[in-house]
Write an enzyme that holds these catalytic residues in place. Structure first.
Site, PDB file in Angstrom:
ATOM      1  N   THR A 146       0.814  -1.216   0.000  1.00  0.00           N
ATOM      2  CA  THR A 146       0.000   0.000   0.000  1.00  0.00           C
ATOM      3  C   THR A 146       0.843   1.259   0.000  1.00  0.00           C
ATOM      4  O   THR A 146       0.479   2.263  -0.609  1.00  0.00           O
ATOM      5  CB  THR A 146      -0.928   0.008   1.232  1.00  0.00           C
TER       6      THR A 146
ATOM      7  N   ASP B 214       2.302  -7.533  -4.788  1.00  0.00           N
ATOM      8  CA  ASP B 214       1.251  -7.452  -3.778  1.00  0.00           C
ATOM      9  C   ASP B 214       1.609  -8.442  -2.679  1.00  0.00           C
ATOM     10  O   ASP B 214       2.000  -9.580  -2.961  1.00  0.00           O
ATOM     11  CB  ASP B 214      -0.097  -7.813  -4.392  1.00  0.00           C
TER      12      ASP B 214
ATOM     13  N   SER C 279      -0.030 -10.249  -0.875  1.00  0.00           N
ATOM     14  CA  SER C 279      -0.781 -11.508  -0.948  1.00  0.00           C
ATOM     15  C   SER C 279      -0.093 -12.524  -1.848  1.00  0.00           C
ATOM     16  O   SER C 279      -0.374 -13.723  -1.770  1.00  0.00           O
ATOM     17  CB  SER C 279      -2.204 -11.249  -1.457  1.00  0.00           C
TER      18      SER C 279
ATOM     19  N   THR D 201       1.273  -4.994   4.168  1.00  0.00           N
ATOM     20  CA  THR D 201       1.031  -5.399   5.554  1.00  0.00           C
ATOM     21  C   THR D 201       0.439  -6.798   5.687  1.00  0.00           C
ATOM     22  O   THR D 201       0.613  -7.454   6.715  1.00  0.00           O
ATOM     23  CB  THR D 201       0.089  -4.404   6.250  1.00  0.00           C
ATOM     24  N   ASP D 202      -0.273  -7.291   4.672  1.00  0.00           N
ATOM     25  CA  ASP D 202      -1.021  -8.537   4.834  1.00  0.00           C
ATOM     26  C   ASP D 202      -0.139  -9.730   5.194  1.00  0.00           C
ATOM     27  O   ASP D 202      -0.529 -10.575   5.996  1.00  0.00           O
ATOM     28  CB  ASP D 202      -1.823  -8.849   3.574  1.00  0.00           C
TER      29      ASP D 202
ATOM     30  N   THR E 222       2.275 -10.175  14.776  1.00  0.00           N
ATOM     31  CA  THR E 222       1.089 -10.579  14.016  1.00  0.00           C
ATOM     32  C   THR E 222       0.298  -9.331  13.622  1.00  0.00           C
ATOM     33  O   THR E 222       0.197  -8.382  14.405  1.00  0.00           O
ATOM     34  CB  THR E 222       0.194 -11.506  14.862  1.00  0.00           C
TER      35      THR E 222
ATOM     36  N   GLN F 244      -5.190 -20.830  19.240  1.00  0.00           N
ATOM     37  CA  GLN F 244      -5.950 -19.856  18.467  1.00  0.00           C
ATOM     38  C   GLN F 244      -5.979 -18.495  19.154  1.00  0.00           C
ATOM     39  O   GLN F 244      -6.351 -17.497  18.533  1.00  0.00           O
ATOM     40  CB  GLN F 244      -7.376 -20.361  18.249  1.00  0.00           C
ATOM     41  N   CYS F 245      -5.595 -18.445  20.436  1.00  0.00           N
ATOM     42  CA  CYS F 245      -5.526 -17.179  21.160  1.00  0.00           C
ATOM     43  C   CYS F 245      -4.289 -16.393  20.719  1.00  0.00           C
ATOM     44  O   CYS F 245      -3.231 -16.972  20.480  1.00  0.00           O
ATOM     45  CB  CYS F 245      -5.453 -17.420  22.667  1.00  0.00           C
TER      46      CYS F 245
END
Length: 364
Positions: A31, A75, A77, A107-108, A184, A299-300
């Site tokens: 971006t 990108d 991604s 950032t992704d 993250t 998952q936390c």
């Protein structure tokens, strides 16, 4: 993939220039280097030299800076293990010529790239800082300018003995410097887009940059050549899946039976718990018996896997599942790719997954 290379800042060097830190700025895309198409309203990449002209502030930095760019820009991604290896190679091949490196990145997948580089750049003693922005550099309210300027300043900072202040791969975003393989992405909209939930910030930037030296990695050697990454790609025979109430047996068995699969990052509940299902334990046990490395991560976002804490986690331990402790998913999957490319023995990979090799998990 084509890379262009050019210098900016004053080409004439004075005596004082000889003491300047030298930083290589690597633009991959994202971006930060986009502009809005007036007809479609969509964000599109533009040339990196246009980005530099929008930041005359860079001329004021007491840093000798060169840059390279991916052409065309990537990108985030579309980032891949092949591109991570290429990035590591650029840094390794330029390592002797610069005091630090700044990577502009979307950032992704920035946390994945930072994690991968932390493993690939073995013997690192200089800063590799990834940054980007939530708004393009051409927009009035962009967060990109501050992120770039401060990242360069951090990458250029040296201690009194001439060694790097920050000898590791980091992400700098919105005033915070974080260990790359502990970070993250937490927001798609806020300027505060990243967090290191299980490890303290390495530095915080306000009026002054406050470094928390006690949290930095200690290099194995103070000086020396970076060990160049091997020519082979990372081994991407790994998959991530999350447990959830009602998870189906046939789907899990299908994953376990995937041809050539070497490892699984299994996202469990809480402190590393899974359903009390005999079929699940039998399936996981069969996978580990066949050589699969199955790593348990929570998952936390905050906290640590403790498989011996509850019976629901202890059963996973008995099935041969390895603890990921407090590692991020990004660090776990890229560490597996790194280790699988270097070791054929699954037991060696299992043992190393339970040890910190680049500060990616907390020492007990």
């Amino acid at each position: 993939m084509y890379l262009t290379f050019f210098y900016y800042l004053c080409p004439r060097k004075t005596v004082s220039d000889m003491t300047k830190s030298k930083v290589l700025l690597i633009y991959t895309g994202g971006t930060i280097g986009m502009k809005r198409n007036r007809e479609t309203g969509a964000l599109e990449p533009f040339d990196f030299d246009q980005l530099l002209t929008r930041m005359p502030e860079l001329q004021e930095l007491p840093v000798e800076t060169a840059s390279r760019q991916f052409d065309p820009p990537i990108d985030s991604s579309d980032m891949s293990p092949r591109l991570w290896t290429e990035l590591a190679g650029i840094i390794a091949n330029s390592y002797a010529d610069y005091d630090g490196f700044v990577i502009l990145h979307g950032t992704d997948t920035m946390a994945y790239t930072a994690s991968a580089l932390s493993f690939l750049l073995e013997g690192l003693t200089k800063p590799v800082i990834l940054t980007g922005s939530q708004l393009p550099i051409g927009q009035l309210r962009t967060d990109g300018k501050e992120n770039i300027i401060t990242a360069i300043e951090i990458a250029a900072t040296r201690k009194a003995d001439g060694t790097a202040r920050v000898p590791e791969v980091c992400i700098y975003f919105n005033g915070h410097l974080m260990r790359g393989n502990r970070t993250t992405k937490l927001s798609a909209d806020d300027f505060n887009a990243f967090e290191s939930f299980n490890y303290p910030h390495l530095a915080d930037a306000g009026v002054n940059i406050i470094y928390h030296d006690e949290h930095f990695l200690k290099p194995l050697t103070v000086k020396g050549d970076l060990q160049s990454p091997p020519p082979l790609l990372l081994d991407d025979n790994v998959i991530i899946f999350s447990l959830f109430p009602g998870v189906r047996e046939d789907l899990i068995r299908h994953i376990i039976d995937t041809p050539q699969l070497k490892s699984i990052v299994m996202r469990t509940f809480g402190s590393g718990n899974a359903p009390h299902s005999q079929w699940l334990m039998d399936t996981l046990r069969e996978g580990t018996r066949r050589g699969l490395v199955i790593v348990n991560v929570s998952q936390c976002l905050r906290g640590c896997v403790e498989m011996g804490r509850y019976a629901a986690g202890h059963q996973l331990q008995e099935a041969g599942v390895v603890s990921g402790y407090d590692a991020t998913v990004e660090a776990t999957v890229t560490k597996l790719m790194y280790l699988q490319a270097r070791y054929d023995d699954p037991q060696t990979v299992r043992q190393l997954m339970e040890r910190s090799i680049r500060g990616e998990i907390s020492e007990s």
